[in-house]
Design an enzyme around this catalytic site. Structure first.
Site, mmCIF file in Angstrom:
data_model
loop_
_atom_site.group_PDB
_atom_site.id
_atom_site.type_symbol
_atom_site.label_atom_id
_atom_site.label_comp_id
_atom_site.label_asym_id
_atom_site.label_seq_id
_atom_site.Cartn_x
_atom_site.Cartn_y
_atom_site.Cartn_z
ATOM 1 N N THR A 1 7.972 -0.714 -9.978
ATOM 2 C CA THR A 1 8.025 -1.155 -11.371
ATOM 3 C C THR A 1 8.989 -0.325 -12.194
ATOM 4 O OG1 THR A 1 5.750 -1.976 -11.276
ATOM 5 C CG2 THR A 1 6.628 -1.480 -13.463
ATOM 6 N N THR B 1 3.784 2.045 -8.075
ATOM 7 C CA THR B 1 2.490 2.726 -8.153
ATOM 8 C C THR B 1 1.395 2.073 -7.315
ATOM 9 O OG1 THR B 1 1.813 1.463 -10.110
ATOM 10 C CG2 THR B 1 2.999 3.535 -10.484
ATOM 11 N N ASP B 2 1.635 0.874 -6.795
ATOM 12 C CA ASP B 2 0.556 0.134 -6.136
ATOM 13 C C ASP B 2 -0.075 0.898 -4.980
ATOM 14 O OD1 ASP B 2 0.682 -1.992 -7.849
ATOM 15 O OD2 ASP B 2 1.821 -3.303 -6.504
#
Length: 328
Positions: free
Chosen positions: A14, A89-90
């Protein structure tokens, strides 16, 4: 005084995305992201490494180990003072822990991302990346293992969890608390830790390592011939009997089985003697993960087996988090 020199591996996520109209897509390369960092020239000399533009949810163990080899190579250079990995960040709680397990040179390693894209109001990428560079330049973090820098906080890779799908302060350390903070004034450590290292960087992860979570009235389903198994038990380590029977069959074939809790924090421990209770798992020879969460336990099994460890070796590592295995 010379500025610290930091190697920064850019992988996508992201933090590197802009909206295409239909939604966010990876767009920004290393130089694009570095240009957004306030006061970069005063922070460090940066060596950018554009590894790729890969959404974090697409990452594989092979790619994580490839990045690990890059970190090992760059940190071995005497002129490099630390390293940063920029990613989505997932799966950051898994990738950061994977690199934390690798026997990297003793220099700071910081993993960072963003919860909002460059097209969003309140884009947090520039501030997070600044904090990561501050942390990677601080020699006090050289002995602290891999850390995650998000929202002004530093979290140890072995405890950090993503606790909210979209909140800026999503990353928390539910068992030990944050490691410290990174602000304009510099880095402040609030506690210390000793990272646990594998004997070597594995050439490949041992797969598959299924992870099954106890849910109400659902039988276990594990297909094929797993390299290991992680069971996220209810509460303090309890499961229906069928899960323990499956585990016993696997352990009889020397397949390591690790028991964790599906609870957000805490650990499994002996104490329940009914069929499928935690004491029965302990007596059966399962590895108790301590406070290591199920996602991280799976990383430990896959990379630990890949580095040549067996069930006993994995259990010894788990002792660092309050776990282990019953003595024969």
């Amino acid at each position: 005084m010379a500025r610290p020199r930091i190697a920064v591996v850019f992988t996508g996520g992201t933090i590197a995305m802009r909206s295409s109209g239909a939604g966010n897509v990876p767009t920004l390369r290393g130089d694009d992201l570095l240009a957004t960092v306030p006061g970069l020239a005063e922070l460090a000399d940066v060596e950018p490494i554009d590894w790729g533009l890969v959404p974090a949810s697409h990452l594989t163990f092979a790619q994580v180990l490839e990045i690990g080899e890059i970190l090992a190579r760059e940190l071995a250079r005497p002129e490099i003072d630390g390293a940063v990995v920029v990613q989505g960040t997932d799966v950051i709680e898994e990738t950061a822990f994977a690199w934390d397990l690798l026997p990297l040179p003793p220099k700071p390693v910081v993993v960072v991302g963003a919860m909002r894209s460059a097209s969003d109001e309140g884009y947090d990428g520039p501030a997070n990346l600044r904090d990561a560079l501050l942390a990677a330049a601080d020699p006090a973090l050289a002995s602290q293992g891999v850390v995650v820098a998000m929202a002004g906080e530093l979290h140890a890779a072995d405890d950090v969890r993503k606790t909210h799908s979209h909140a800026l302060n999503t990353f928390q350390s539910p068992n030990a608390g944050r490691l410290g903070r990174a602000t304009d004034a510099g880095v402040t450590l609030e506690r210390s830790r000793t990272p646990i290292r594998l004997p070597r960087i594995p050439a490949a992860a041992a797969l598959p390592v299924p992870m099954v979570t106890i849910v109400l009235d659902d039988p276990p389903a594990v297909a094929g011939d797993p390299a290991g198994l992680v069971v996220a038990a209810a509460g303090g380590g309890n499961t229906p009997l069928a899960y323990l029977e499956l585990a016993r069959m696997l352990m009889a074939r020397s397949v390591p089985v690790v028991l964790t809790t599906r609870s957000p924090s805490g650990q499994v421990r002996p104490g329940y003697a009914f069929p499928g209770g935690s004491s029965e798992w302990w007596e059966a020879g399962a590895i108790f993960a301590g406070t290591l969460a199920s996602l991280k336990a799976r990383v430990l099994v896959a990379l630990g087996l890949g580095s040549g460890l067996d069930s006993s070796g994995l259990a010894t590592l788990c002792e660092a988090w309050g776990g282990g295995m019953r003595d024969e």
